[in-house]
Design a protein around this motif. Structure first.
Motif, mmCIF file in Angstrom:
data_model
loop_
_atom_site.group_PDB
_atom_site.id
_atom_site.type_symbol
_atom_site.label_atom_id
_atom_site.label_comp_id
_atom_site.label_asym_id
_atom_site.label_seq_id
_atom_site.Cartn_x
_atom_site.Cartn_y
_atom_site.Cartn_z
ATOM 1 N N MET A 1 0.853 -1.171 0.000
ATOM 2 C CA MET A 1 0.000 0.000 0.000
ATOM 3 C C MET A 1 0.900 1.235 0.000
ATOM 4 N N LYS A 2 0.852 2.011 -1.083
ATOM 5 C CA LYS A 2 1.691 3.199 -1.229
ATOM 6 C C LYS A 2 0.934 4.419 -0.717
ATOM 7 N N PRO A 3 1.523 5.179 0.220
ATOM 8 C CA PRO A 3 0.849 6.384 0.729
ATOM 9 C C PRO A 3 0.888 7.508 -0.303
ATOM 10 N N GLY A 4 0.093 8.531 -0.056
ATOM 11 C CA GLY A 4 0.070 9.660 -0.966
ATOM 12 C C GLY A 4 -0.306 10.940 -0.259
ATOM 13 N N PHE A 5 -0.084 12.043 -0.943
ATOM 14 C CA PHE A 5 -0.408 13.368 -0.423
ATOM 15 C C PHE A 5 -1.038 14.187 -1.544
ATOM 16 N N VAL A 6 -2.006 14.991 -1.188
ATOM 17 C CA VAL A 6 -2.491 16.028 -2.078
ATOM 18 C C VAL A 6 -2.004 17.341 -1.464
ATOM 19 N N TYR A 7 -1.601 18.284 -2.318
ATOM 20 C CA TYR A 7 -1.028 19.519 -1.793
ATOM 21 C C TYR A 7 -1.430 20.703 -2.653
ATOM 22 N N ILE A 8 -1.334 21.881 -2.057
ATOM 23 C CA ILE A 8 -1.546 23.132 -2.777
ATOM 24 C C ILE A 8 -0.327 24.013 -2.524
ATOM 25 N N ILE A 9 0.226 24.535 -3.619
ATOM 26 C CA ILE A 9 1.334 25.481 -3.521
ATOM 27 C C ILE A 9 0.903 26.794 -4.160
ATOM 28 N N THR A 10 1.603 27.850 -3.795
ATOM 29 C CA THR A 10 1.304 29.181 -4.327
ATOM 30 C C THR A 10 2.598 29.967 -4.473
ATOM 31 N N THR A 19 -2.655 22.712 -7.474
ATOM 32 C CA THR A 19 -2.973 21.522 -6.686
ATOM 33 C C THR A 19 -2.296 20.326 -7.332
ATOM 34 N N GLY A 20 -1.604 19.527 -6.518
ATOM 35 C CA GLY A 20 -0.912 18.363 -7.038
ATOM 36 C C GLY A 20 -1.038 17.183 -6.111
ATOM 37 N N VAL A 21 -0.495 16.055 -6.560
ATOM 38 C CA VAL A 21 -0.507 14.824 -5.784
ATOM 39 C C VAL A 21 0.869 14.174 -5.907
ATOM 40 N N THR A 22 1.300 13.515 -4.836
ATOM 41 C CA THR A 22 2.617 12.885 -4.828
ATOM 42 C C THR A 22 2.674 11.788 -3.775
#
Length: 99
Positions: A1-10, A19-22
């Protein structure tokens, strides 16, 4: 099971949001800060300040959440950011504090 993150940068003035995912938040934001890909959207608009992120146990859940956030208005994104980061501080150096 690979974890993930959604993020917002400015950018510095908080005028443009991305908005991205990694699966590796620290490394991905580091790449944004270094402008590793000079022709990318984040490099062109100087997006290097992490203002929001959510961790997920599975990358697929992060991808689903990213699509939800991207489909929302700017006002919804601002409200989401300010729910955890009212001062729009760069969270990059505090990622571990939130995990």
């Amino acid at each position: 099971m690979k974890p993930g993150f959604v993020y917002i940068i400015t950018n510095h003035n908080n005028t443009v949001l991305y908005t991205g995912v990694t699966s590796d938040l620290h490394e991905r934001i580091s790449r944004h800060k270094q402008k590793r890909y000079p022709d990318s959207f984040s490099s062109r608009y100087n997006l290097n300040k992490l203002v929001y992120f959510e961790p997920f146990q599975m990358i697929e859940d992060a991808i689903t959440r990213e699509k939800q956030i991207k489909a929302g208005s700017r006002a919804k994104k601002v409200k989401l950011i300010e729910s955890i980061n009212p001062g729009w501080e760069d969270l990059y150096y505090r990622i571990e504090d939130f995990l």
